[in-house]
Each structure stands twice: as C-alpha cells, then as structure tokens.
Design an enzyme around this catalytic site. Structure first.
Site, PDB file in Angstrom:
ATOM      1  N   SER A   2       7.250  -5.058   8.578  1.00 40.36           N
ATOM      2  CA  SER A   2       6.715  -3.883   7.673  1.00 40.36           C
ATOM      3  C   SER A   2       7.357  -2.558   8.107  1.00 40.36           C
ATOM      4  CB  SER A   2       5.175  -3.850   8.480  1.00 40.36           C
ATOM      5  OG  SER A   2       4.360  -4.882   7.641  1.00 40.36           O
ATOM      6  N   LYS A  24       8.587  -0.601   4.916  1.00 35.60           N
ATOM      7  CA  LYS A  24       7.790   0.105   4.444  1.00 35.60           C
ATOM      8  C   LYS A  24       8.038   1.545   4.431  1.00 35.60           C
ATOM      9  CE  LYS A  24       3.387  -2.544   4.648  1.00 35.60           C
ATOM     10  NZ  LYS A  24       3.556  -3.640   5.249  1.00 35.60           N
ATOM     11  N   ASP A  58       1.702 -18.199   2.918  1.00 33.50           N
ATOM     12  CA  ASP A  58       0.890 -17.021   3.102  1.00 33.50           C
ATOM     13  C   ASP A  58       0.117 -16.708   1.467  1.00 33.50           C
ATOM     14  OD1 ASP A  58       1.889 -16.362   5.462  1.00 33.50           O
ATOM     15  OD2 ASP A  58       3.816 -15.232   4.557  1.00 33.50           O
ATOM     16  N   SER A 112      -0.787  -0.548   7.495  1.00 32.36           N
ATOM     17  CA  SER A 112       0.431  -1.499   6.855  1.00 32.36           C
ATOM     18  C   SER A 112       0.147  -2.283   5.776  1.00 32.36           C
ATOM     19  CB  SER A 112       0.877  -2.074   8.276  1.00 32.36           C
ATOM     20  OG  SER A 112       2.344  -2.819   7.935  1.00 32.36           O
ATOM     21  N   ASN A 139       0.547  -4.343   2.515  1.00 27.02           N
ATOM     22  CA  ASN A 139       1.550  -4.859   1.801  1.00 27.02           C
ATOM     23  C   ASN A 139       1.393  -4.617   0.461  1.00 27.02           C
ATOM     24  OD1 ASN A 139       2.666  -6.018   4.209  1.00 27.02           O
ATOM     25  ND2 ASN A 139       1.780  -7.986   4.130  1.00 27.02           N
ATOM     26  N   THR A 190       4.687   0.281  12.677  1.00 28.46           N
ATOM     27  CA  THR A 190       4.811  -1.143  13.303  1.00 28.46           C
ATOM     28  C   THR A 190       5.280  -2.151  12.279  1.00 28.46           C
ATOM     29  OG1 THR A 190       2.505  -1.438  12.819  1.00 28.46           O
ATOM     30  CG2 THR A 190       2.959  -0.556  14.868  1.00 28.46           C
ATOM     31  N   GLY A 191       5.651  -3.274  12.772  1.00 21.00           N
ATOM     32  CA  GLY A 191       6.117  -4.510  11.952  1.00 21.00           C
ATOM     33  C   GLY A 191       6.138  -5.621  12.720  1.00 21.00           C
ATOM     34  N   SER A 192       5.319  -6.701  12.132  1.00 16.86           N
ATOM     35  CA  SER A 192       5.533  -8.129  12.859  1.00 16.86           C
ATOM     36  C   SER A 192       5.165  -9.177  11.948  1.00 16.86           C
ATOM     37  CB  SER A 192       4.370  -7.886  14.066  1.00 16.86           C
ATOM     38  OG  SER A 192       2.929  -7.777  13.180  1.00 16.86           O
TER      39      SER A 192
END
Length: 960
Positions: free
Chosen positions: A87, A90, A181, A329, A331, A436-438
């Site tokens: 993420s 973004k 997903d 975050s 999407n 953040t991003g995970s």
C-alpha cells in the site's frame, strides 16, 4: 513454465513497465551515499537482529532516510533495489492526483430522464444514472438523487433504470490481483458507477439455540447477491465462519459455526458487475422516496449519448476523500483515483492511462528510470519501486502547494489510521506521519518524521521476503523511534558490524551482479560443491519468488516420498458386476487419484498413459451396450480448490493456469487450433480438440488482409466454459493453437467419456447424465487403469515445466502422506522432506508449480534440496528429469557453445519480474557443483536476468 506466457507478458509490459529518464532534481543536493554514525549503527544493528533470527533472516529491505532541512542522506541500505511496495503504492497515486486534479477536485454523478412526464407525474421513459468514478458514493447519495426525481413531480416510472459506467473501461480488477482475494472488500471491483465501495457487509449472528443456522444479514440490503446459509450455531463463544463467493458469480456462501455467546462475525463481500448493484440500491431508494416503478422495470446498462442532466451530485472534495484513502489504506478509493487520472488527463478511464499520468508526475519529481506501475492501491505484486525513488517523491512534495493536504491524510504514529496502535508512548508518537503497506511477504512504511532537532526527515522502508511480518514491523518501529530521536542517537552497546564475506569466486561473480543494469534486482545466489565447500553466496537466505524453480522441491519430494515407480490410478466401478446382457441398470463410476497424464488421443496428448478412448474401448470389449444410470465422477481424493492460492485472476484463460481436480483431463484444458480463412472478411477457421459439447466456442474473429494488425485473441468468460475468439487475424498468419482451461474438470472427463462411449456404440437412457459424487461402498470395481511410473511423469514435468503436473503431484503428496489431497498438506510434506535433508523449514509454499506470488524460498532452500537429492535412491530419476543446457527442455536454446552445454542439468523459472536457474554443473576439472540463482526485481529487459545467470554458470563450468 509454458512458453506462451511470453506472448502475454509482452502485452503486459506495454503498460506496466513505464520507464523514464531523469530530467531534473529540484530538491536533492546529492545522490545516496554510504553514511555512518550512531543513527546508521542503530539501523545496522536492527538489520543484524533481523538476519540473526531463523524466522526473519529471509527478509530483504530497501531503506532510505533523507534530511529535508540539510538536503542530505542520513542512511541508505539497498536503496536502489526494486521492491513490491504494497500500500505504499498509494503515495504515488495520491500525490499524482493532488498534482493533476488538485485538492478541491470533486467527482460528479449525473441523473438524466429519457422520456416525457405526464401532468399526473408519470415518466413515460427511463431514469438514467451516469457515473464519473466517485469512490465515495453512498446509499444516502442515491436517496438524494431519488429526491431530485421526486422534486420535479415524478411519481411513477413507466420505463427502466439505466446505468452508464462507460467513463471507465470494463476491466474490473487490477493487473495481477489474486483470485482468492476477490470475495473480500479490499479487492472490490472497479467501475465508474459505484456505491458503498462496491461491497456489502455480511453479518452472521448466533441462532436462538445450538443446532440452528446462524442469522445472516447484509448491509446495504440488496437482491443483487444471493446468500446461501450453511452455518450452524454451537455452544461457546468462538466463531469459525468462512465467506465464499465463487468466481464470476453473485452468490455468497457462508459456512462454519458460531457460538451462542460469540460476537457477531462480519465480512465485506464484493460482487460482479457492480454498476447493476448501484441500480438495485437506487431502485430501493426511489421506492423509499415514494416513486413507483412498474414490476417489469429492468435494471440494465446504457451509454448516454448527450443531453443535459436533470441533476448532478458532487462528491466531497478530494482532500477529504484523501484522508480516508490514506489513513485507512482504502484500495477501492485508490483504484478509482487511478482510473480518474487516466480519464481526466489522458481521455481513457483505464489503469494503464492512469499509470502513465503517475509516471509523468514521477518524472517531474526527478525520479530516475526503473519502476513499474500496475495499479493504484499496491494490491498487485507487479508494482516495483525503490526506497530512494519513494524518498525523492516525498521530498518533491515539500515544494508543492498541496503538501499540507498530503500530510493531513497520512496516519499519525500512535494516534490514528493504520498507525493508531504503533509506536505509542515512544519518541515517535505524533512525530511520524507515514503510509503503511502490508500483504503476504511484504511490509512497508514511508513518510515523514520530525526529528528532535526540528528537522523534517523523509524516509522509506520497504521489506520483501518476510516469513513473518511482525519482525519487520518491530524493526520499522524501532528505526522510526531512532529517527524521531535524531541527532541524539547513541551507538548501540556491544554491536560491531560483521565484515562482508569474500569467497573463492567473488572476484569473478561480484562484477556480474554489481553492474548498473542489475541495480534494481535482488539476486539470491548460492554455489557450493557436493563436498560442502561454498564457492560463492550473496543474499543466499533472502526469500524471493522462485517461479518454476519451486518445482525442484515438489518433484524431489514426490520422488523421495512416493518412489520412482509410483503410479496414479483411475478406477472404474459399477453398481453391479458387468452384465452379460451388456445392459447396466445402475450407475457407472470413475474415480480419479490425481493422474496428471489422463488424456484424449489427439494433439493434446503429451505422454503415454491412460486415455479416455482406452477406457471406452475396454468397456466396449467387455460387452457394455447400454447404461441406464448415470456416469458418476468421483474426484473426492483431492479438495475442491481449483486454482492455486496466489494465482492471478487475469491468467485464468491461459493454459499455464489450469483448473485442478483429482479427476482431470488433458491437463485441465481443451485446444483451439486456428488459422486464417480463405478470404478476408470471413470468420477465422478453427478446430476444437477434443470435439466435445462440454465447452461452447463463440467465434467472432475475422480474417483480414495480409500485413494488417493481428488483434486475434482467445479468452474464456470467467467461471464458465464459454470460449470466445475475437479480433482480426491477418491472412498471412501461419496459424497456431491455444490450450484453454475449463471449469469443473471432473465433469469435463465425464462428458468426454460419455461421448467416447457413444462413438463406440454404447447407448444411454434419455435421463442419464454426468454427475459428481462418491463411489458407494457397495459398488463393484471393474478395473483400475495405471499411469506411467512417477519417474516418467516427473521427467516430462521438469523438462517442459508443466504447472498442471506439478500441482497434481503436490496434492497427491498431501493425499498419500497426510490423508488430505490439498496443496496445504502437500506443502507440509515438502517442508518435512526438506528438513530431513538438512534444509530450513522457514519458507512459504502455496503451490507446487511456482505460479503463486505467495510462495517464497531462498537459494539456500533450493541448494539444500538439490544437494539432499544426491543422497536419495531417486537421484538418478531426479537428475535425468532436469533440462540439459543446449540440449532439451526449457534449456534447449540456452548456453549453446559454452562449457555448460550438455553439462548443466538445471531448472528454469520465469514470470514478470522473476527469473531463476538452479541445478547441477560439472567443472572443467571434474568437480560436481550445485547452484541456485534466483532473481527478482526490475531490469529494463528480462535478458539482463538470464544473461547474468548464463555468465555465472559458464564461469562454473570453466573452473579447473
């Protein structure tokens, strides 16, 4: 992997590899250089701690810290290597949108009427909604649009509800998103007309008493999705609920148990073609506003050709939407923004057009070449960027008038958003503003921190290859705290950096891996002799995507655990013994045990073994004349998961992405042979193999004059067995073929078997059908058909890098050794087998072929397998299954004219951003070496990856 992957990869690269040359560097006074001092020592200690733990040593990190006040780097580590950012992507999307759309941009949704309104308030015509990509449209906004209809006196609508989502293209998911997903809200489909972020929230509450089904509800209420309730209430406070939405369907299946004292379970669930979902919600809001529709009113799509809207709804300004996008975050918001950029700036509402805009903004920010943009949210693993590029972009923002809007949208450490629970009660609390991003194997954090001396620092930490994410989070938080303390850092007590190791081949191989063209690559390399001498290693423990090198673990374990002579059985049963009269009044049963080589006798056959024609002929020879029951296909030996976890949705029409089952035919595919027709304008000539009614082929493709553009394509409608031929094929095209996967592979087997029996003169009762079921205990076994021995199966598998074969082997391992024919259980067997060979168990394996982007292994894992197999009784079969350089298989055309030709036995692997080569090679001096070279990341050409591999193995083969 199938060579045809290359054809499609080229089309991907036209729009996901956007490479730009730097034109100006307005902020930076220097390029990244090695720096030292207490801050650097603290970060180096954190990295050393990470690599000192077996569960985290596979992580690779790109780190850059830049002092915006001093315009100088404070620390860098692998800052020029490309990583999947999750993420953090973004940041690229939202900064580009701020730059091109501005913080005050508002999305519109237009309301039109098509027809006349009578004095009595009856609209003799249609209501139309046209969307322009508003990501925040909510049911209450549709109510305001309904009120606008009511305000002009309309009480009844004698027409339809029409929906125009043409502002964006019809590609609903991002490039490379994973099929598994899809049911979940974070992977919602993208459409220009959307409501409630294109998902519903399913809530499961315990029933009144144990044994009752759970009570299900969805919000907002809609009839667009059907809900199947397979839940059960039990005693206790635990909930074990799963929500599934089959591919291509608007059906939600809820299964599992929920305790009488459990909290309600909630899940956000997506749908297909969400513009029609908007229509269903709007219909309800119209009814609530007192506007009646005729019972026969339809909800369908249209394209508005012109006219003046009756009413226009405007979204909140982008600056407000941006806060939710980055803080939480989101999407969906990010993807809608990306396509909006494409539509407003390039006239095309596509992700590709949006990515071009992002690339242009990066260029303006002084970003050098070497990145890939596949989507707006970071959900795609095809995105690649460096920590240095991220920091440069963050520095660029500081000179823009939208700086405050961006910073206001970033999560604050210990305060809100996705950082609300991190760095609390530390010097970093409230001082770190970062995105953040995970996702599996990936953890990132990039943003700004205010240091203790008042300086603002821009930083980026992108971790890939994580076995467990908590180690990366712990390190990122520790580093962020150190940045907040800067310059009051102290050298860590008792820490002394380890000097870099040199090896026997360092002088020869280091220059190959250190060339400028490889700067964006992470290369996990290990080379050793069979007596244990390490000749070279670099990042040998880094967990990377192995592509088809994962087949080395799958096939080695299969040969080791099942034995080289293992055969796959396909069993034939009847409800009774074969009748002398030739008439069977009961069912016929065919039970599969995972034979990957089951085939029809035509061009789809790749290996001798059991064919459908052989089974049909055997039945005829036994005197079978008529079946009055059903053909029952038993595929229960494997689970019902048809695709590997981590496989991309947009691969589903391609043969290298087959559907799986214990009873499957022709590697789960049919074949379409095609060639130009005799005259331009005629339909392309095609032939289906096998000739079966199981699939429907719709031919809409045409022959065009020689020399014209080739736009011919073969695709399959998702979740169906409808295959479409579209586009134009030039008259001078030589013709070719494609294999296309089918759904429900066991029904495919049954249909083709029934057709083969009919061809043999066996008749069926009018109500006889092909069904899926289990062989009853009372059934009589008529025969068992055996495949070729496993060593022959594996030889074909590795030489041709066949994904279907590999997946069938993995599930067979699970079935034979763990009693469950699943990839998960098969992977457990592989882990245990590798551990017995002396290898580490800290790697992720989600499939058997390497097609999954979730699978992560290191060069050390591969070498442990290769070395371990030399001590196995199955080694000869294993070694002879590998392609030989310059001779056969996937190495047939590589390393010709080098000392590695007809010497190296190895396994290749390639996907977008991945290339691998591992195996055995004998030196000129007669020493047997084992090696693994796994390459991930960005290079201007895939040749960079294969050439560095070829250079290295040529050196090995040349050693005295």
């Amino acid at each position: 992997m199938n060579a045809r992957l290359g054809r499609r990869t080229c089309t991907w690269l036209l729009f996901i590899m956007l490479v730009w040359q730097v034109t100006a560097v307005p902020v930076f006074a220097q390029e990244a250089v090695a720096v030292s001092g207490p801050l650097a020592a603290q970060v180096e200690k954190s990295l050393a701690d990470l690599s000192g733990n077996g569960e985290s040593l596979g992580a690779s990190a790109g780190i850059a810290v830049y002092d915006l006040t001093e315009k100088a780097y404070l620390y860098t580590h692998n800052e020029k290597k490309n990583y999947t950012p999750a993420s953090n992507m973004k940041l690229l999307t939202t900064i580009s949108a701020l730059d091109r759309l501005g913080p005050s941009y508002q999305w519109k949704t237009e309301l039109y009427i098509d027809g006349n309104v009578t004095p009595g308030g009856i609209l003799q015509g249609n209501l139309i909604l046209k969307g322009y990509g508003d990501p925040s449209l909510a049911p209450q906004d549709l109510r305001s649009l309904a009120d606008a209809v009511k305000a002009i006196g309309i009480k009844q609508v004698h027409g339809n509800l029409l929906l125009d989502d043409s502002y964006f293209d019809e590609t609903r998911l991002g490039i490379g998103w994973m099929w598994d997903d899809e049911p979940y809200g974070y992977s919602a489909q993208i459409s220009a007309l959307a409501v409630h972020k294109n998902f519903v929230t399913v809530t499961a509450k315990a029933g009144a008493k144990p044994g009752d089904a759970a009570t299900l509800s969805i919000e907002p209420k809609t009839s667009y999705l059907t809900v199947t309730n397979k839940t059960k209430t039990v005693e206790g406070a635990a909930a074990d609920i799963a929500v599934e939405r089959p591919r291509g369907k608007n059906e939600v299946i809820v299964t599992g148990t929920i305790g009488t004292a459990a909290e309600p379970y909630q899940e956000d669930v997506t749908m297909e073609d969400p513009a029609l979902y908007v229509g269903d919600i709007w219909k309800q809001e119209l009814a609530e506003a007192g506007i009646q529709l005729q019972p026969q009113a339809a909800i369908k799509k249209t394209v508005v050709q012109g006219g003046v809207p009756l009413h226009t709804h405007l979204s909140k300004p982008f600056r407000d939407i941006l806060v939710e996008l980055n803080k939480e975050s989101d999407n969906f918001y990010a993807e809608m923004v990306l396509k909006t950029l494409g539509a407003t700036q390039n006239g095309k509402g596509t992700s590709e057009a949006g990515a071009e805009v992002v690339a242009d903004v990066l260029k303006r920010a002084g970003i050098e070449s070497g990145f890939k943009i596949a989507d707006g949210s970071g959900l795609s693993r095809f995105n690649l960027i460096t920590a240095e590029q991220m920091v440069k972009l963050l520095a660029f923002v500081q000179d823009q008038d939208y700086r405050e809007a961006l910073e206001a949208s970033l999560p604050i450490a210990g305060v809100d958003g996705t950082l609300r629970n991190r760095m609390k009660d530390t010097p970093a609390q409230s001082k770190v503003l970062a995105k953040t991003g995970s996702m599996g194997g990936v953890y990132s954090l990039s943003g700004y921190v205010t240091a203790r001396n008042g300086h603002k620092l821009a930083f980026s930490m992108i971790f890939n290859g994580l076995y467990k994410y908590e180690y990366a989070q712990k390190m990122q938080d520790a580093v962020a705290v150190q940045l907040a303390m800067y310059p009051e850092n102290v050298n860590p007590a008792g820490f002394t950096p380890k000097p870099a190791k040199t090896y026997k081949l360092s002088a020869k191989i280091d220059p190959i891996l250190n060339q400028p063209a490889t700067a964006g690559l992470t290369t996990s390399v290990l080379i050793q002799s069979l007596d244990g001498e390490v000749l070279y290693e670099r990042d040998a423990d880094s967990l990377v995507t192995p592509a088809s090198n994962l087949k080395l673990l799958t096939t080695g374990t299969a040969l080791n655990q099942l034995g080289v002579d293992y055969t796959f059985q396909t069993e034939l049963y009847g409800d009774s013994a074969i009748q002398k009269s030739g008439v069977q009044n009961g069912n016929l049963y065919l039970k599969g045990y995972g034979d990957p080589s089951l085939h029809t006798e035509n061009a789809l056959k790749v290996q001798d073994g059991v064919s459908i024609e052989q089974i049909a002929k055997w039945l005829k020879d036994k005197g079978l004349k008529r079946v009055n029951g059903n053909l029952v296909m038993d595929e229960s030996y494997f689970d019902e998961q048809r695709l590997g976890l981590g496989w991309a949705w947009d691969d589903e029409s391609y043969s290298y992405n087959p559907t799986l089952g214990a009873l499957a035919l022709n590697r789960g595919t049919v074949m379409i042979e095609y060639k130009p027709a005799g005259q331009p304008g005629e339909l392309v000539s095609m032939n289906l193999l096998p000739k079966t009614s199981y699939v429907q082929v719709i031919n809409e493709s045409h022959t065009v004059p020689a020399g014209e553009e080739n736009t011919f394509a073969i695709t399959r409608d998702r979740g169906t067995n409808t295959i479409r031929l579209t586009g134009n094929l030039p008259a001078d095209h030589p013709g070719d073929y494609e294999r296309v996967p089918v759904e429900d592979p066991a029904k495919y087997v049954g249909t083709v078997l029934k057709e083969a029996l009919l061809n043999e003169g066996v008749s069926f009762a009018p109500n006889s059908s092909v069904t899926i079921g289990k062989v009853p205990a009372t059934a009589v076994k008529w025969n068992a058909f055996a495949s070729k021995p496993l060593q022959e199966i594996v030889r074909y598998l590795n030489k041709q890098s066949d994904n279907f074969y590999a997946e069938m082997l993995l599930k067979t391992l699970g079935a034979v050794k763990k009693g469950e024919g699943s990839a998960e259980k098969g992977a457990q067997v592989v882990h245990e087998d590798l551990a017995a060979k002396g290898g580490s168990i800290y790697f992720d394996m989600f499939d058997g072929s390497g097609l999954s982007r979730y699978s992560l292994v290191s060069a050390r894992h591969i070498v442990a397998e290769l070395e371990g197999m030399t001590h196995s009784p199955a080694f000869s079969a294993y070694d002879s299954s590998l392609p030989i350089a310059g001779v056969d298989g996937t190495l047939k055309n590589r390393l010709k004219g080098t000392p590695a030709e007809n010497n190296l036995h190895g396994k290749t692997g390639s996907m977008t951003g991945v290339n691998s080569l591992s195996g055995y090679v004998t030196t000129k001096g007669g020493k047997k070496l084992v090696f693994s070279i796994l390459v991930n990341g960005y290079a201007e050409s895939s040749k960079v990856m294969t050439e560095l591999q070829d250079q290295i193995v040529t050196i090995l083969a040349s050693l005295e």
